[in-house]
Design an enzyme around this catalytic site. Structure first.
Site, PDB file in Angstrom:
ATOM      1  N   GLU A 125     -54.715 -39.300 -32.618  1.00 21.34           N
ATOM      2  CA  GLU A 125     -54.528 -39.710 -34.005  1.00 21.34           C
ATOM      3  C   GLU A 125     -55.538 -40.824 -34.301  1.00 21.34           C
ATOM      4  O   GLU A 125     -55.690 -41.716 -33.475  1.00 21.34           O
ATOM      5  CB  GLU A 125     -53.114 -40.237 -34.234  1.00 21.34           C
ATOM      6  CG  GLU A 125     -52.856 -40.525 -35.702  1.00 21.34           C
ATOM      7  CD  GLU A 125     -51.416 -40.963 -36.006  1.00 21.34           C
ATOM      8  OE1 GLU A 125     -50.621 -41.161 -35.077  1.00 21.34           O
ATOM      9  OE2 GLU A 125     -51.131 -41.111 -37.197  1.00 21.34           O
ATOM     10  N   GLY A 265     -50.001 -49.872 -30.890  1.00 19.68           N
ATOM     11  CA  GLY A 265     -48.811 -50.128 -30.088  1.00 19.68           C
ATOM     12  C   GLY A 265     -48.476 -48.947 -29.183  1.00 19.68           C
ATOM     13  O   GLY A 265     -48.267 -49.108 -27.982  1.00 19.68           O
ATOM     14  N   ALA A 266     -48.448 -47.750 -29.774  1.00 19.19           N
ATOM     15  CA  ALA A 266     -48.055 -46.582 -29.011  1.00 19.19           C
ATOM     16  C   ALA A 266     -48.323 -45.334 -29.832  1.00 19.19           C
ATOM     17  O   ALA A 266     -48.620 -45.420 -31.013  1.00 19.19           O
ATOM     18  CB  ALA A 266     -46.574 -46.648 -28.663  1.00 19.19           C
ATOM     19  N   MET A 267     -48.204 -44.181 -29.173  1.00 18.49           N
ATOM     20  CA  MET A 267     -48.510 -42.925 -29.851  1.00 18.49           C
ATOM     21  C   MET A 267     -47.494 -41.848 -29.487  1.00 18.49           C
ATOM     22  O   MET A 267     -47.198 -41.641 -28.319  1.00 18.49           O
ATOM     23  CB  MET A 267     -49.931 -42.487 -29.454  1.00 18.49           C
ATOM     24  CG  MET A 267     -50.382 -41.213 -30.127  1.00 18.49           C
ATOM     25  SD  MET A 267     -50.418 -41.400 -31.942  1.00 18.49           S
ATOM     26  CE  MET A 267     -50.022 -39.724 -32.418  1.00 18.49           C
ATOM     27  N   GLU A 268     -47.021 -41.171 -30.532  1.00 18.16           N
ATOM     28  CA  GLU A 268     -45.894 -40.248 -30.412  1.00 18.16           C
ATOM     29  C   GLU A 268     -46.263 -38.827 -30.011  1.00 18.16           C
ATOM     30  O   GLU A 268     -45.563 -37.885 -30.392  1.00 18.16           O
ATOM     31  CB  GLU A 268     -45.155 -40.207 -31.750  1.00 18.16           C
ATOM     32  CG  GLU A 268     -45.899 -39.509 -32.913  1.00 18.16           C
ATOM     33  CD  GLU A 268     -46.740 -40.417 -33.806  1.00 18.16           C
ATOM     34  OE1 GLU A 268     -47.105 -41.518 -33.355  1.00 18.16           O
ATOM     35  OE2 GLU A 268     -47.044 -40.028 -34.947  1.00 18.16           O
ATOM     36  N   ASN A 269     -47.327 -38.605 -29.230  1.00 19.88           N
ATOM     37  CA  ASN A 269     -47.707 -37.247 -28.822  1.00 19.88           C
ATOM     38  C   ASN A 269     -46.486 -36.450 -28.384  1.00 19.88           C
ATOM     39  O   ASN A 269     -45.638 -36.958 -27.666  1.00 19.88           O
ATOM     40  CB  ASN A 269     -48.681 -37.311 -27.649  1.00 19.88           C
ATOM     41  CG  ASN A 269     -49.742 -38.363 -27.847  1.00 19.88           C
ATOM     42  OD1 ASN A 269     -50.474 -38.318 -28.818  1.00 19.88           O
ATOM     43  ND2 ASN A 269     -49.780 -39.350 -26.956  1.00 19.88           N
ATOM     44  N   HIS A 301     -39.176 -46.208 -32.222  1.00 19.82           N
ATOM     45  CA  HIS A 301     -40.064 -45.685 -33.270  1.00 19.82           C
ATOM     46  C   HIS A 301     -40.738 -44.391 -32.810  1.00 19.82           C
ATOM     47  O   HIS A 301     -40.698 -43.373 -33.498  1.00 19.82           O
ATOM     48  CB  HIS A 301     -41.092 -46.766 -33.623  1.00 19.82           C
ATOM     49  CG  HIS A 301     -42.108 -46.371 -34.650  1.00 19.82           C
ATOM     50  ND1 HIS A 301     -42.069 -46.842 -35.932  1.00 19.82           N
ATOM     51  CD2 HIS A 301     -43.196 -45.556 -34.576  1.00 19.82           C
ATOM     52  CE1 HIS A 301     -43.088 -46.332 -36.620  1.00 19.82           C
ATOM     53  NE2 HIS A 301     -43.794 -45.559 -35.809  1.00 19.82           N
ATOM     54  N   GLU A 302     -41.352 -44.436 -31.633  1.00 14.71           N
ATOM     55  CA  GLU A 302     -42.067 -43.244 -31.163  1.00 14.71           C
ATOM     56  C   GLU A 302     -41.094 -42.098 -30.922  1.00 14.71           C
ATOM     57  O   GLU A 302     -41.398 -40.947 -31.207  1.00 14.71           O
ATOM     58  CB  GLU A 302     -42.872 -43.537 -29.890  1.00 14.71           C
ATOM     59  CG  GLU A 302     -43.861 -44.708 -29.993  1.00 14.71           C
ATOM     60  CD  GLU A 302     -44.736 -44.686 -31.236  1.00 14.71           C
ATOM     61  OE1 GLU A 302     -45.078 -43.589 -31.699  1.00 14.71           O
ATOM     62  OE2 GLU A 302     -45.056 -45.783 -31.754  1.00 14.71           O
TER      63      GLU A 302
HETATM   64  N1  PHE Z   1     -48.848 -43.074 -34.864  1.00 12.71           N
HETATM   65  C1  PHE Z   1     -48.676 -44.286 -34.105  1.00 12.71           C
HETATM   66  C2  PHE Z   1     -47.323 -44.857 -34.508  1.00 12.71           C
HETATM   67  O1  PHE Z   1     -47.147 -45.402 -35.553  1.00 12.71           O
HETATM   68  C3  PHE Z   1     -49.699 -45.321 -34.345  1.00 12.71           C
HETATM   69  C4  PHE Z   1     -51.097 -44.973 -33.940  1.00 12.71           C
HETATM   70  C5  PHE Z   1     -52.025 -44.590 -34.880  1.00 12.71           C
HETATM   71  C6  PHE Z   1     -51.486 -45.031 -32.620  1.00 12.71           C
HETATM   72  C7  PHE Z   1     -53.327 -44.294 -34.539  1.00 12.71           C
HETATM   73  C8  PHE Z   1     -52.777 -44.739 -32.265  1.00 12.71           C
HETATM   74  C9  PHE Z   1     -53.708 -44.383 -33.224  1.00 12.71           C
HETATM   75  O2  PHE Z   1     -46.370 -44.717 -33.863  1.00 12.71           O
HETATM   76 ZN    ZN Z   2     -45.385 -44.425 -36.235  1.00 10.16          ZN
END
Ligand code: PHE
Ligand code: ZN
Length: 872
Positions: A125, A265-269, A301-302
């Site tokens: 993302e 912070g983190a990523m919701e893959n 959140h994730e």
């Molecule tokens: N989508 C992630 C979140 O809000 C944030 C994010 C965006 C992480 C772009 C990495 C790159 O949980």
């Molecule tokens: Zn998010």
């Protein structure tokens, strides 16, 4: 990185020309490059025009093979440039084979496939997938993925990707491999793979319907014991989503990997979250209470994204708040349900006022659903996230809790597996709740913080309340429409007893009146309870009314707010006096009386007590002025703190004693509240360098079993020129030398220390071996800490603070444009400052603008400098 990329407009949306049903992607990981081989099944999109070339996105890669249905393409059949691969005359349906190489080992942008320490991981993302292979890098192309990873088992014993591992084992050549299948179609921004030598903790969660989910959390070896709080938080989040929304996890495993180098912070893959270690690690001795809360909330959140974001995703990036606003709202409600609802809400409100309101009033103001962008990464903003969350909160409040939850379920059912728009969401809300959200939609389209004026008139036992609204112009949006604004109010009598029940007034016109009858004396109005709308309230309440609310209001937000308003009145008057060159303004006795009353009858929630005794931040105080004078703001705030500390020194000493640590660390409401009050008392005593405070802080530091109390001691010593400070800092550096995240606290503390040579000191720390220019957490600690928490140093009169930050932005931009742009945005509000500062900040921006820049940083500095024309 030519800075020439086109601006994209929401209005220009076109459906994708081709759909991709299945992606088969294979990675060959070698030490000095990675080989990618992808096979896609494509077909023309019936929703799009039936002709035209196929244009795929791709950057920084070398194309090695290109074939359609097994036949290699001739050079005349395609074209490659810096950002695209165009295939002329493709068939309507075909298999596309692409082979290319990439260089994760040199990728410092932390997008696409990159190295964090010895771990290889991905971040896709918003547009990272097109740094891995050529692909239509847009969220409305959803495919099922099969991922194969081949690597040396010594370097990369653990191989991970989205979905279920369906095959794995050694290979004759000495490599090993693993194949993953993700059953859910997903946009490419949710793709993830990880390879590394990783340690792991493991647990299980049994869903409401009785399925067992395998939970695994990976990190570099040796850090496993810092991951238990994150694991517990995940289980809390899973249970909360079942209890609250009836949403159950949909895969057999939920895997999280914590890496040290991460831009956000983190990523919701899907099924494979990648986290910044800062949002996973939390052990009593290494993390503070705020860190514990942060980890809990980001993990939740994730997890919540699995439905709001993954199962139903965004059609295009203009819709980012569709997933982020809704998920932030869900995260906020989750946090509130974990205890201390009042204080949790106060924190949310403070973030809006201190960070979002300024963004919405500055050159970077944009709607929750932006209309255009150059670089999407610049739009992961507090407006899209938190204001987006507040917009959802208003809908929830208008619908009522049950109806709102039913409406979210309706939205998720209706659009399951689709990539949709904010408009689709609003329609689903209307369908399910019966609300008419026509006027309400302006919240998505219009930037700027509406101002709501409250006026009251009292006569003959009747209270007339008038609410009016006005929204200042924002860049590109001169005339603002009227917003639909829910304002909750309550009335209290002179003894602080409530009169009637609180009610929600809906302000939809420019001005509206409400009358309340049968009073013996004028009631006190408590307005915008719980912060029912993201607006700026303009209400000149008397000191007496504020003191009454501060003592009695049943809404913690308004109670705290009344205290803040009282402090602000004094502070504003003092700042104005100092700017005018007159004598400083003393605080009114009534303020001290109100504090004494609070100390005599403290709320049960200790954290609320601490919040109410905390003066508005410099950011908050600065926000009260059209033109900010940092030095007057700083002087006024420090003076008031010292006056309060002197007046109540014995009380603060008693508070410190009564709240000193007595038991082993636990992270719960009572103990966190205890620690907050303890830290606050030390802080006031430190402000006047009360007798013995340095020695006391040093001994707190020595004896503490946890980082929260330790940091309280360090913070108290921060600005004191005493040997204890140096001893404690040296001990800290030695004790935590092997814990980079803990050393970030050390960097941040020094960057925020008040001293005449703080710029030089930060420069020195930039060269320290404990600093690492390629790691975003280090940069945020040192430079972020300097800019945000050391305003006097950053804004130093000789402009050296700006120069330092500009130097570092220019040095960082070629490596990590996303982070460089984030730093650059800290210079864009120059026009809010008095000329001495504004000029320095602007020259720093101009110096950056004169260089060769990434699209990211170029977009920020351009917007930051445009403002000159309209304000000069
Ligand atoms: N989508 C992630 C979140 O809000 C944030 C994010 C965006 C992480 C772009 C990495 C790159 O949980
Ligand atoms: Zn998010």
């Amino acid at each position: 990185m030519t800075g020439q990329t086109q601006r994209k407009y929401r209005a220009d949306y076109q459906p994708p020309g081709y759909l991709i049903d299945h992606v088969d992607i294979a990675f060959g990981l070698e030490a000095d490059h990675t080989h990618v081989r992808a096979t896609h099944q494509l077909r023309r999109n019936p929703q799009a025009s039936a002709t035209g070339p196929l244009v795929l996105d791709g950057r920084d890669m070398a194309l090695e093979q290109l074939a359609i249905d097994g036949r290699e393409l001739h050079a005349s059949q395609y074209r490659v440039d810096d950002t695209t691969l165009t295939i002329f005359d493709p068939p309507d349906q075909f298999e596309l084979l692409i082979e290319n190489t990439i260089h994760p080992e040199n990728n410092l942008s932390l997008e696409g496939l990159y190295r964090s320490g010895d771990i290889l991981c991905t971040q896709c993302e918003a547009n990272g997938f097109s740094r891995i292979t050529y692909f239509p890098d847009r969220p409305d192309v959803m495919a099922r993925y099969t991922t194969r990873i081949v690597a040396w088992p010594e370097a990369f014993p653990v191989l991970l990707a989205n979905g279920n591992c369906v095959e794995s084992g050694p290979m004759p050549c000495g490599h090993h491999y693993a194949v993953f299948e993700d059953p859910f179609p997903k946009p490419c921004y949710l793709f993830a793979m990880v390879a590394g030598d990783l340690g792991m903790i493991r647990d299980t969660y049994t869903t409401a319907s009785g399925r067992t989910v395998d939970l695994r959390l990976y990190t570099e070896h040796g850090n496993e014991d810092q991951c238990h709080h994150a694991m517990a938080s995940l289980k809390q989040a899973m249970a909360w989503d079942e209890d609250t929304y009836g949403l159950e996890y949909d895969l057999d495993s939920y895997v999280t990997v914590a890496v040290g180098s991460f831009n956000m912070g983190a990523m919701e893959n899907k099924g494979l979250n990648v986290f910044n270690t800062a949002c996973i690690f939390a052990r009593a001795d290494t993390a503070t209470d705020s860190d514990f809360a942060l980890v809990r909330d980001v993990v939740a959140h994730e997890y919540f994204h699995n439905y709001t974001g993954n199962r139903v995703t965004c059609r295009d990036w203009f819709q980012l708040s569709l997933k982020e606003g809704l998920t932030v709202y869900r995260e906020h409600q989750f946090a509130i349900d974990q205890g201390s609802p009042g204080v949790t809400r106060i924190r949310q409100v403070r973030a809006m006022r201190e960070i979002q309101f300024p963004e919405d009033a500055g050159p970077r103001a944009h709607p929750v659903r932006p209309e255009s962008y150059v670089e999407m990464n610049n739009f992961y903003t507090i407006t899209v996230y938190e204001k987006g969350g507040e917009v959802i909160r208003m809908i929830a409040q208008m619908a009522g809790r049950e109806a709102f939850i039913a409406a979210v379920r309706h939205y998720l059912d209706k659009h399951d597996g689709q990539a949709v728009t904010i408009e689709d969401f609003v329609i689903a809300m209307e369908e399910s709740t019966g609300l008419d959200l026509a006027q309400f939609r302006h919240w998505y389209a219009q930037a700027g913080t509406p101002r709501v004026r409250v006026a009251t008139e009292f006569a003959d036992g009747r209270l007339q309340l008038t609410l009016s609204q006005h929204t200042p112009a924002t860049p590109g949006q001169a005339d603002k429409p009227l917003f639909d604004i829910p304002v909750e109010i309550a009335l209290f009598d002179a003894n602080g007893a409530p009169v009637g029940a609180p009610q929600v007034l809906r302000l939809t016109q420019a001005e509206q009146h409400w009358t309340f009858d049968d009073f013996e004396a004028e009631p006190t109005v408590s307005a915008l309870r719980g912060f029912t709308a993201p607006v700026r309230l303009e209400y000149e309440q008397s000191d007496t009314a504020l003191a009454r609310l501060m003592a009695h209001d049943s809404d913690p937000v308004c109670r705290w707010d009344a205290a803040q308003a009282l402090y602000l009145k004094t502070l504003i008057a003092d700042v104005e006096a100092r700017r005018a060159g007159s004598a400083p303004v003393a605080a009114p006795e009534l303020l001290f009386d109100a504090i004494a009353t609070l100390l005599d009858n403290p709320p049960d929630d200790r954290e609320l007590l601490a919040e109410m005794l905390t003066l508005p931040s410099e950011a908050m105080l600065g926000e009260q002025f059209d033109t900010i004078d940092i030095f007057a703001v700083d002087a006024a705030r420090r003076a008031l703190k010292q006056v309060i500390a002197r007046r109540f020194d014995a009380r603060f000493a008693a508070l410190a004693d009564a709240h000193a640590p007595t038991q082993a660390y636990v992270f719960d409401v009572a103990e966190a509240g205890r620690r907050r009050v303890f830290a606050l008392a030390l802080d006031y005593l430190a402000a006047i360098e009360a007798d013995g405070i340095a020695a006391r802080a040093a001994s707190v530091y020595e004896c503490a079993d946890n980082m929260t109390d330790r940091m309280a001691a360090l913070d108290a010593l921060r600005d004191m020129d005493v040997p204890e400070r140096e001893q404690v800092l040296a001990d800290f550096a030695e004790r935590w030398a092997d814990y980079p995240l803990v050393m970030d606290k050390w960097l941040r503390l020094q960057a925020s220390t008040r001293r005449d040579d703080s710029v030089e000191h930060v420069r020195e720390l930039l060269g320290d071996s404990r600093f690492d220019f390629t790691n975003p957490n280090r940069i945020r600690a040192l430079l972020g800490g300097f800019v945000r928490a050391n305003r006097v140093g950053f804004h130093r009169a000789d402009g050296e603070g700006y120069r330092l930050v500009a130097d570092e932005i220019l040095r960082l931009d070629p490596l990590n444009p996303q982070l460089a742009a984030a730093l650059a945005s800290m210079l864009t509000d120059w026009a809010r400052h008095v000329p001495a500062q504004a000029d320095g900040m602007r020259s720093a921006l101009e110096r950056i603008a004169a260089a060769q820049l990434s699209d990211n940083t170029r977009e920020i500095v351009t917007v930051g400098l445009e403002r000159r024309d309209s304000t000069d």
